[in-house]
Design a protein around this motif. Structure first.
Motif, PDB file in Angstrom:
ATOM      1  N   TYR A  44      14.603  55.578  61.100  1.00 23.06           N
ATOM      2  CA  TYR A  44      15.849  56.211  60.625  1.00 23.06           C
ATOM      3  C   TYR A  44      17.011  55.939  61.569  1.00 23.06           C
ATOM      4  O   TYR A  44      18.174  55.847  61.143  1.00 23.06           O
ATOM      5  N   LEU A  45      16.727  55.775  62.879  1.00 24.76           N
ATOM      6  CA  LEU A  45      17.782  55.425  63.824  1.00 24.76           C
ATOM      7  C   LEU A  45      18.239  53.980  63.611  1.00 24.76           C
ATOM      8  O   LEU A  45      19.419  53.663  63.779  1.00 24.76           O
ATOM      9  N   LYS A  46      17.312  53.117  63.243  1.00 22.37           N
ATOM     10  CA  LYS A  46      17.666  51.718  62.989  1.00 22.37           C
ATOM     11  C   LYS A  46      18.550  51.581  61.751  1.00 22.37           C
ATOM     12  O   LYS A  46      19.546  50.845  61.775  1.00 22.37           O
ATOM     13  N   VAL A  47      18.208  52.291  60.660  1.00 23.16           N
ATOM     14  CA  VAL A  47      19.053  52.170  59.466  1.00 23.16           C
ATOM     15  C   VAL A  47      20.389  52.868  59.694  1.00 23.16           C
ATOM     16  O   VAL A  47      21.410  52.461  59.124  1.00 23.16           O
ATOM     17  N   ARG A  48      20.392  53.892  60.535  1.00 23.54           N
ATOM     18  CA  ARG A  48      21.669  54.518  60.911  1.00 23.54           C
ATOM     19  C   ARG A  48      22.554  53.488  61.604  1.00 23.54           C
ATOM     20  O   ARG A  48      23.762  53.387  61.326  1.00 23.54           O
ATOM     21  N   GLU A  49      21.950  52.697  62.506  1.00 22.80           N
ATOM     22  CA  GLU A  49      22.713  51.663  63.211  1.00 22.80           C
ATOM     23  C   GLU A  49      23.196  50.589  62.237  1.00 22.80           C
ATOM     24  O   GLU A  49      24.328  50.099  62.349  1.00 22.80           O
ATOM     25  N   PHE A  50      22.343  50.214  61.277  1.00 18.35           N
ATOM     26  CA  PHE A  50      22.768  49.248  60.258  1.00 18.35           C
ATOM     27  C   PHE A  50      24.024  49.748  59.539  1.00 18.35           C
ATOM     28  O   PHE A  50      24.975  48.992  59.321  1.00 18.35           O
ATOM     29  N   LEU A  51      24.021  51.030  59.159  1.00 20.65           N
ATOM     30  CA  LEU A  51      25.166  51.570  58.431  1.00 20.65           C
ATOM     31  C   LEU A  51      26.397  51.660  59.323  1.00 20.65           C
ATOM     32  O   LEU A  51      27.519  51.366  58.884  1.00 20.65           O
ATOM     33  N   CYS A  52      26.197  52.034  60.593  1.00 15.49           N
ATOM     34  CA  CYS A  52      27.333  52.091  61.522  1.00 15.49           C
ATOM     35  C   CYS A  52      27.980  50.718  61.666  1.00 15.49           C
ATOM     36  O   CYS A  52      29.212  50.595  61.669  1.00 15.49           O
ATOM     37  N   LYS A  53      27.166  49.675  61.754  1.00 14.34           N
ATOM     38  CA  LYS A  53      27.706  48.318  61.889  1.00 14.34           C
ATOM     39  C   LYS A  53      28.327  47.839  60.578  1.00 14.34           C
ATOM     40  O   LYS A  53      29.261  47.038  60.591  1.00 14.34           O
ATOM     41  N   ARG A  54      27.802  48.320  59.464  1.00 14.41           N
ATOM     42  CA  ARG A  54      28.403  47.962  58.178  1.00 14.41           C
ATOM     43  C   ARG A  54      29.786  48.586  58.054  1.00 14.41           C
ATOM     44  O   ARG A  54      30.723  47.968  57.552  1.00 14.41           O
ATOM     45  N   ARG A  55      29.908  49.822  58.536  1.00 13.27           N
ATOM     46  CA  ARG A  55      31.208  50.499  58.502  1.00 13.27           C
ATOM     47  C   ARG A  55      32.172  49.923  59.526  1.00 13.27           C
ATOM     48  O   ARG A  55      33.370  49.823  59.280  1.00 13.27           O
ATOM     49  N   ASP A  56      31.631  49.569  60.692  1.00 11.94           N
ATOM     50  CA  ASP A  56      32.459  49.073  61.793  1.00 11.94           C
ATOM     51  C   ASP A  56      31.728  47.926  62.479  1.00 11.94           C
ATOM     52  O   ASP A  56      30.815  48.158  63.273  1.00 11.94           O
ATOM     53  N   PRO A  57      32.080  46.666  62.181  1.00 15.32           N
ATOM     54  CA  PRO A  57      31.389  45.507  62.770  1.00 15.32           C
ATOM     55  C   PRO A  57      31.396  45.503  64.300  1.00 15.32           C
ATOM     56  O   PRO A  57      30.566  44.835  64.915  1.00 15.32           O
ATOM     57  N   ASP A  58      32.309  46.229  64.919  1.00 17.22           N
ATOM     58  CA  ASP A  58      32.388  46.274  66.384  1.00 17.22           C
ATOM     59  C   ASP A  58      31.575  47.420  66.990  1.00 17.22           C
ATOM     60  O   ASP A  58      31.651  47.659  68.205  1.00 17.22           O
ATOM     61  N   PHE A  59      30.805  48.114  66.167  1.00 11.73           N
ATOM     62  CA  PHE A  59      30.012  49.245  66.671  1.00 11.73           C
ATOM     63  C   PHE A  59      28.989  48.776  67.693  1.00 11.73           C
ATOM     64  O   PHE A  59      28.320  47.766  67.517  1.00 11.73           O
ATOM     65  N   HIS A  60      28.867  49.523  68.793  1.00  9.73           N
ATOM     66  CA  HIS A  60      27.834  49.274  69.802  1.00  9.73           C
ATOM     67  C   HIS A  60      27.181  50.588  70.166  1.00  9.73           C
ATOM     68  O   HIS A  60      27.841  51.626  70.283  1.00  9.73           O
ATOM     69  N   LYS A  61      25.864  50.543  70.366  1.00 10.97           N
ATOM     70  CA  LYS A  61      25.148  51.748  70.754  1.00 10.97           C
ATOM     71  C   LYS A  61      25.570  52.211  72.142  1.00 10.97           C
ATOM     72  O   LYS A  61      25.896  51.397  73.010  1.00 10.97           O
ATOM     73  N   SER A  62      25.521  53.515  72.340  1.00 15.18           N
ATOM     74  CA  SER A  62      25.842  54.097  73.643  1.00 15.18           C
ATOM     75  C   SER A  62      24.575  54.218  74.480  1.00 15.18           C
ATOM     76  O   SER A  62      23.452  54.020  73.991  1.00 15.18           O
TER      77      SER A  62
END
Length: 392
Positions: free
Chosen positions: A241-259
């Motif tokens: 679920y954390l991985k698909v959350r990251e997929f969606l974050c990157k889909r919303r914002d291509p510059d998203f990076h994990k903290s």
């Protein structure tokens, strides 16, 4: 288990990435027992433990190898009971006594892939391996101490571009020295970071790194480190679920990076979350197959080695009902309907829905939720697709 508990010390040139030497690990071990974070982790995994007695037991060990076998072996056995439905394995007979290998595997969990492999080794009366760990995960000093006491070596991932080649050469020399001079085996993942969609492929840059300190003959440099593929199969991925959350974050914002907090959460979730059944399949060393291949140059030798590793890992997957169900749903087919029951499918659908419900992003639309659902199903389906291709 091994009978010789003595481990040689590394040359000073490798001190920045090598495990602690026998001469300095004990002081670090004693200090570790006073770390609140370490105590919290131990009490979480073993809630009924007498921590003071545990600490006395820790500081009584005579060597790092004894620490791995007696202390960490016990810790991992408790973690197996807490977070899995049991660990099984095959192919242990491919590990030849007296040989040192570079075990190379697909990457499912930040911490436990190699740790559970070492539990398999202990149960097979084989020497445990050193473990590669990225310095981006060494968030606290006590974590660095713990992994270096536990015979882990550091992969530097936060270096500037100008320093990257030097760091890769240094790591390559370290691995080669460990195999040929220390006669110890190591584990390294087939790629930097986990394959979020479980489409496991060996990064050619990783194999190139292994050859940097090996001279001009690239194929021989690969042969020298005795690459042994390992397939790791978790029935359930606690981080799905954390991985698909990251997929969606990157889909919303291509510059998203994990903290850094995200990395710490992934480590904790991966360690403590339920994984269902876990299986390790150890394939033969690729050397015999690589020696039979004609490689006209560096690029072809590296590409061939990657192909052999990928094929072995894909063939070695242990597939579960959720994998076959996900494949059939993603591909709108009933190809593998004989591998699962209606009850299996209902449980899988309930599981996926419960995992998606854990994603905590705001304002998730129906379209985005379906996107995450298909990404999660694809994550579980890809091992079936890859094994299908490897065996065709």
């Amino acid at each position: 288990m091994t009978t010789d508990n003595h481990i040689q010390s590394y040359p000073a040139e490798f001190a920045d990435i090598a495990p602690y030497n026998e001469t300095n690990y004990y002081d670090k071990l004693v200090a570790l027992t006073h770390e609140p974070g370490f105590e919290h982790a131990i009490r979480y995994i073993m809630p009924d433990i007498d921590y003071e007695a545990f600490c006395r037991d820790i500081v009584s060990v005579g060597s790092q190898r004894e620490f791995q076998e007696r202390v960490m072996g016990r810790f991992l056995a408790n973690l197996e009971k807490l977070s899995t439905a049991g660990i099984t394995s095959d192919g242990v007979e491919n590990v030849r006594p007296g040989m040192s290998y570079t075990f190379i595997s697909n990457h499912r969990d930040i911490v436990l892939d190699a740790a559970f492999l070492n539990l398999v080794m202990l149960r097979g009366s084989l020497p445990v391996t050193q473990i590669a760990i990225g310095n981006n995960l060494l968030i606290m000093d006590w974590i660095t101490d713990l992994v270096k006491i536990n015979r882990s070596f550091i992969v530097k991932r936060d270096v500037q571009k100008m320093e990257a080649l030097r760091a890769a050469q240094h790591l390559s020399a370290y691995i080669r020295y460990t195999i040929s001079q220390m006669h110890e085996s190591l584990w390294i993942a087939q790629r930097q970071g986990r394959a979020k969609d479980s489409n496991d492929r060996t990064q050619e840059s990783l194999v190139k790194m292994l050859t940097l300190a090996g001279g001009e003959d690239t194929r021989q440099a690969i042969l020298d480190v005795n690459l042994m593929p390992v397939s790791i199969s978790y029935e359930y991925d606690p981080n799905d679920y954390l991985k698909v959350r990251e997929f969606l974050c990157k889909r919303r914002d291509p510059d998203f990076h994990k903290s850094q907090h995200d990395d710490l959460l992934s480590m904790e979730t991966g360690m403590l979350g339920f994984k269902g059944r876990v299986h390790f399949s150890i394939a033969p060393c690729i050397n015999d197959a690589l020696e039979q291949c004609r490689c006209s140059g560096r690029a072809e030798a590296v590409h061939t080695a990657c192909r052999l590793i990928d094929n072995a890992i894909h063939r070695g997957y242990f597939l579960y009902p959720i994998n076959y169900i996900a494949y059939d749903v993603v591909n709108n087919t009933d190809r593998y309907a004989d591998r699962y029951t209606a009850e299996d499918r209902a449980r899988a659908e309930e599981y996926v829905a419960s995992r998606l419900a854990k994603v905590d992003l705001p304002h998730i639309t129906d379209e985005e939720r379906e996107y995450m659902r298909m990404m999660m199903l694809t994550m579980y389906a890809n091992p079936v697709r890859n094994q299908e291709a490897a065996r065709s």
